[in-house]
Write a protein that holds these residues in place. Structure first.
Motif, PDB file in Angstrom:
ATOM      1  N   ALA A  97       0.834  -1.206   0.000  1.00  5.47           N
ATOM      2  CA  ALA A  97       0.000   0.000   0.000  1.00  5.47           C
ATOM      3  C   ALA A  97       0.868   1.255   0.000  1.00  5.47           C
ATOM      4  CB  ALA A  97      -0.938  -0.011   1.207  1.00  5.47           C
ATOM      5  N   VAL A  98       1.932   1.256   0.777  1.00  2.00           N
ATOM      6  CA  VAL A  98       2.833   2.415   0.823  1.00  2.00           C
ATOM      7  C   VAL A  98       3.494   2.613  -0.541  1.00  2.00           C
ATOM      8  CG1 VAL A  98       4.972   3.300   1.850  1.00  2.00           C
ATOM      9  CG2 VAL A  98       3.176   2.336   3.314  1.00  2.00           C
ATOM     10  N   LEU A  99       3.905   1.535  -1.183  1.00  2.00           N
ATOM     11  CA  LEU A  99       4.474   1.625  -2.532  1.00  2.00           C
ATOM     12  C   LEU A  99       3.434   2.191  -3.507  1.00  2.00           C
ATOM     13  CD1 LEU A  99       6.729   1.117  -4.566  1.00  2.00           C
ATOM     14  CD2 LEU A  99       5.912  -1.235  -4.753  1.00  2.00           C
ATOM     15  N   ARG A 100       2.185   1.768  -3.337  1.00  2.00           N
ATOM     16  CA  ARG A 100       1.111   2.261  -4.203  1.00  2.00           C
ATOM     17  C   ARG A 100       0.926   3.770  -4.029  1.00  2.00           C
ATOM     18  NH1 ARG A 100      -2.113  -1.415  -2.826  1.00  2.00           N
ATOM     19  NH2 ARG A 100      -1.237  -2.863  -4.318  1.00  2.00           N
ATOM     20  N   PHE A 101       1.095   4.286  -2.809  1.00  2.00           N
ATOM     21  CA  PHE A 101       1.032   5.736  -2.597  1.00  2.00           C
ATOM     22  C   PHE A 101       2.099   6.444  -3.433  1.00  2.00           C
ATOM     23  CE2 PHE A 101      -1.109   4.987   1.649  1.00  2.00           C
ATOM     24  CZ  PHE A 101      -2.292   5.623   1.308  1.00  2.00           C
ATOM     25  N   THR A 102       3.292   5.886  -3.477  1.00  2.00           N
ATOM     26  CA  THR A 102       4.368   6.461  -4.282  1.00  2.00           C
ATOM     27  C   THR A 102       3.977   6.455  -5.754  1.00  2.00           C
ATOM     28  OG1 THR A 102       6.027   5.743  -2.680  1.00  2.00           O
ATOM     29  CG2 THR A 102       6.805   6.236  -4.900  1.00  2.00           C
ATOM     30  N   GLN A 103       3.402   5.357  -6.206  1.00  2.00           N
ATOM     31  CA  GLN A 103       2.966   5.259  -7.596  1.00  2.00           C
ATOM     32  C   GLN A 103       1.846   6.252  -7.896  1.00  2.00           C
ATOM     33  OE1 GLN A 103       2.058   1.088  -7.396  1.00  2.00           O
ATOM     34  NE2 GLN A 103       4.042   0.483  -8.235  1.00  2.00           N
ATOM     35  N   MET A 104       0.932   6.440  -6.955  1.00  2.00           N
ATOM     36  CA  MET A 104      -0.152   7.395  -7.131  1.00  2.00           C
ATOM     37  C   MET A 104       0.408   8.805  -7.293  1.00  2.00           C
ATOM     38  SD  MET A 104      -2.766   5.882  -4.246  1.00  2.00           S
ATOM     39  CE  MET A 104      -4.077   7.066  -4.447  1.00  2.00           C
ATOM     40  N   ARG A 105       1.372   9.162  -6.452  1.00  2.00           N
ATOM     41  CA  ARG A 105       1.996  10.484  -6.537  1.00  2.00           C
ATOM     42  C   ARG A 105       2.668  10.658  -7.888  1.00  2.00           C
ATOM     43  NH1 ARG A 105       6.949  11.642  -5.818  1.00  2.00           N
ATOM     44  NH2 ARG A 105       7.414   9.847  -4.523  1.00  2.00           N
ATOM     45  N   GLN A 106       3.384   9.633  -8.346  1.00  2.00           N
ATOM     46  CA  GLN A 106       4.063   9.696  -9.638  1.00  2.00           C
ATOM     47  C   GLN A 106       3.065   9.821 -10.781  1.00  2.00           C
ATOM     48  OE1 GLN A 106       6.374   6.099  -9.432  1.00  2.00           O
ATOM     49  NE2 GLN A 106       8.067   7.084  -8.339  1.00  2.00           N
ATOM     50  N   ASP A 107       1.963   9.090 -10.723  1.00  2.25           N
ATOM     51  CA  ASP A 107       0.930   9.162 -11.759  1.00  2.25           C
ATOM     52  C   ASP A 107       0.323  10.564 -11.829  1.00  2.25           C
ATOM     53  OD1 ASP A 107       1.317   6.479 -12.295  1.00  2.25           O
ATOM     54  OD2 ASP A 107      -0.457   5.818 -11.185  1.00  2.25           O
ATOM     55  N   LEU A 108       0.030  11.149 -10.673  1.00  2.28           N
ATOM     56  CA  LEU A 108      -0.556  12.484 -10.656  1.00  2.28           C
ATOM     57  C   LEU A 108       0.441  13.512 -11.191  1.00  2.28           C
ATOM     58  CD1 LEU A 108      -2.944  14.305  -9.958  1.00  2.28           C
ATOM     59  CD2 LEU A 108      -2.009  14.485  -7.629  1.00  2.28           C
ATOM     60  N   GLN A 109       1.694  13.402 -10.761  1.00  2.56           N
ATOM     61  CA  GLN A 109       2.715  14.332 -11.243  1.00  2.56           C
ATOM     62  C   GLN A 109       2.887  14.214 -12.758  1.00  2.56           C
ATOM     63  OE1 GLN A 109       4.199  16.766  -9.516  1.00  2.56           O
ATOM     64  NE2 GLN A 109       5.070  17.429 -11.456  1.00  2.56           N
ATOM     65  N   ALA A 110       2.873  13.006 -13.283  1.00  3.08           N
ATOM     66  CA  ALA A 110       3.004  12.796 -14.725  1.00  3.08           C
ATOM     67  C   ALA A 110       1.829  13.435 -15.473  1.00  3.08           C
ATOM     68  CB  ALA A 110       3.091  11.304 -15.044  1.00  3.08           C
ATOM     69  N   ALA A 111       0.633  13.343 -14.915  1.00  2.00           N
ATOM     70  CA  ALA A 111      -0.534  13.964 -15.548  1.00  2.00           C
ATOM     71  C   ALA A 111      -0.387  15.487 -15.556  1.00  2.00           C
ATOM     72  CB  ALA A 111      -1.819  13.549 -14.828  1.00  2.00           C
ATOM     73  N   PHE A 112       0.069  16.052 -14.441  1.00  2.00           N
ATOM     74  CA  PHE A 112       0.324  17.488 -14.396  1.00  2.00           C
ATOM     75  C   PHE A 112       1.312  17.893 -15.480  1.00  2.00           C
ATOM     76  CE2 PHE A 112      -1.656  17.621 -10.236  1.00  2.00           C
ATOM     77  CZ  PHE A 112      -2.081  18.943 -10.098  1.00  2.00           C
ATOM     78  N   GLU A 113       2.390  17.131 -15.605  1.00  2.00           N
ATOM     79  CA  GLU A 113       3.416  17.450 -16.586  1.00  2.00           C
ATOM     80  C   GLU A 113       2.911  17.310 -18.017  1.00  2.00           C
ATOM     81  OE1 GLU A 113       6.765  15.039 -15.456  1.00  2.00           O
ATOM     82  OE2 GLU A 113       7.055  16.167 -13.587  1.00  2.00           O
ATOM     83  N   ARG A 114       2.122  16.280 -18.290  1.00  2.00           N
ATOM     84  CA  ARG A 114       1.572  16.089 -19.639  1.00  2.00           C
ATOM     85  C   ARG A 114       0.718  17.277 -20.082  1.00  2.00           C
ATOM     86  NH1 ARG A 114       0.560  11.018 -17.807  1.00  2.00           N
ATOM     87  NH2 ARG A 114      -1.651  11.407 -17.497  1.00  2.00           N
ATOM     88  N   HIS A 115       0.079  17.902 -19.133  1.00  2.00           N
ATOM     89  CA  HIS A 115      -0.848  18.991 -19.439  1.00  2.00           C
ATOM     90  C   HIS A 115      -0.287  20.354 -19.081  1.00  2.00           C
ATOM     91  CE1 HIS A 115      -3.953  16.143 -20.537  1.00  2.00           C
ATOM     92  NE2 HIS A 115      -3.573  15.429 -19.490  1.00  2.00           N
ATOM     93  N   ASP A 116       1.029  20.393 -18.808  1.00  2.00           N
ATOM     94  CA  ASP A 116       1.708  21.659 -18.463  1.00  2.00           C
ATOM     95  C   ASP A 116       1.009  22.408 -17.334  1.00  2.00           C
ATOM     96  OD1 ASP A 116       3.811  21.388 -20.319  1.00  2.00           O
ATOM     97  OD2 ASP A 116       2.500  22.095 -21.936  1.00  2.00           O
ATOM     98  N   ILE A 117       0.581  21.660 -16.336  1.00  2.00           N
ATOM     99  CA  ILE A 117      -0.038  22.251 -15.145  1.00  2.00           C
ATOM    100  C   ILE A 117       0.981  22.117 -14.015  1.00  2.00           C
ATOM    101  CG2 ILE A 117      -1.937  22.124 -13.506  1.00  2.00           C
ATOM    102  CD1 ILE A 117      -3.553  20.692 -15.726  1.00  2.00           C
ATOM    103  N   TYR A 118       1.330  23.236 -13.442  1.00  2.00           N
ATOM    104  CA  TYR A 118       2.325  23.202 -12.352  1.00  2.00           C
ATOM    105  C   TYR A 118       1.790  23.952 -11.218  1.00  2.00           C
ATOM    106  CZ  TYR A 118       5.304  21.326 -15.969  1.00  2.00           C
ATOM    107  OH  TYR A 118       5.822  20.557 -16.973  1.00  2.00           O
TER     108      TYR A 118
END
Length: 82
Positions: A61-82
Motif C-alpha cells: 500500500a505504501v508503494l502504491r502511494f508512491t505510484q499514485m503520486r508519480q501518476d498524478l505528477q506525470a498527468a500534471f506534466e503532460r498537461h503543463d499544469i504546475y
C-alpha cells in the motif's frame, strides 16, 4: 458509517470502519487515500480484518502511494499544469 479503530503506523494513517455489511480499511498518506472493502461475510471478526494488515500488505500500500503520486505528477506534466 461507524469508526472502529485508528491503527497506528509510521507510514500511513490507517482507519477501520464498519458500514453496510462491510469493513472498510482506509489508508491515508498526504493527499492520497486508499480504501479496501471487506465483506463481513468473508471474515469472522474485526480481529481477522486486522490480521490482513500485515507487513506485506502495508508495504504494498505504501508503494502504491508512491505510484499514485508519480501518476498524478506525470498527468500534471503532460498537461503543463504546475
Amino acid at each position: 458509517m461507524r469508526q472502529l479503530a485508528d491503527i497506528p503506523h509510521p507510514e500511513a494513517k490507517i482507519t477501520l470502519f464498519s458500514w453496510n455489511g462491510k469493513y472498510l480499511i482506509k489508508l491515508e498518506k498526504g493527499p492520497f487515500e486508499q480504501t479496501y472493502k471487506v465483506s463481513e461475510m468473508d471474515v469472522t471478526s474485526e480481529a481477522e480484518v486486522r490480521e490482513l494488515l500485515d507487513d506485506e500488505f502495508i508495504a504494498a500500500a505504501v508503494l502504491r502511494f508512491t505510484q499514485m503520486r508519480q501518476d498524478l505528477q506525470a498527468a500534471f506534466e503532460r498537461h503543463d499544469i504546475y
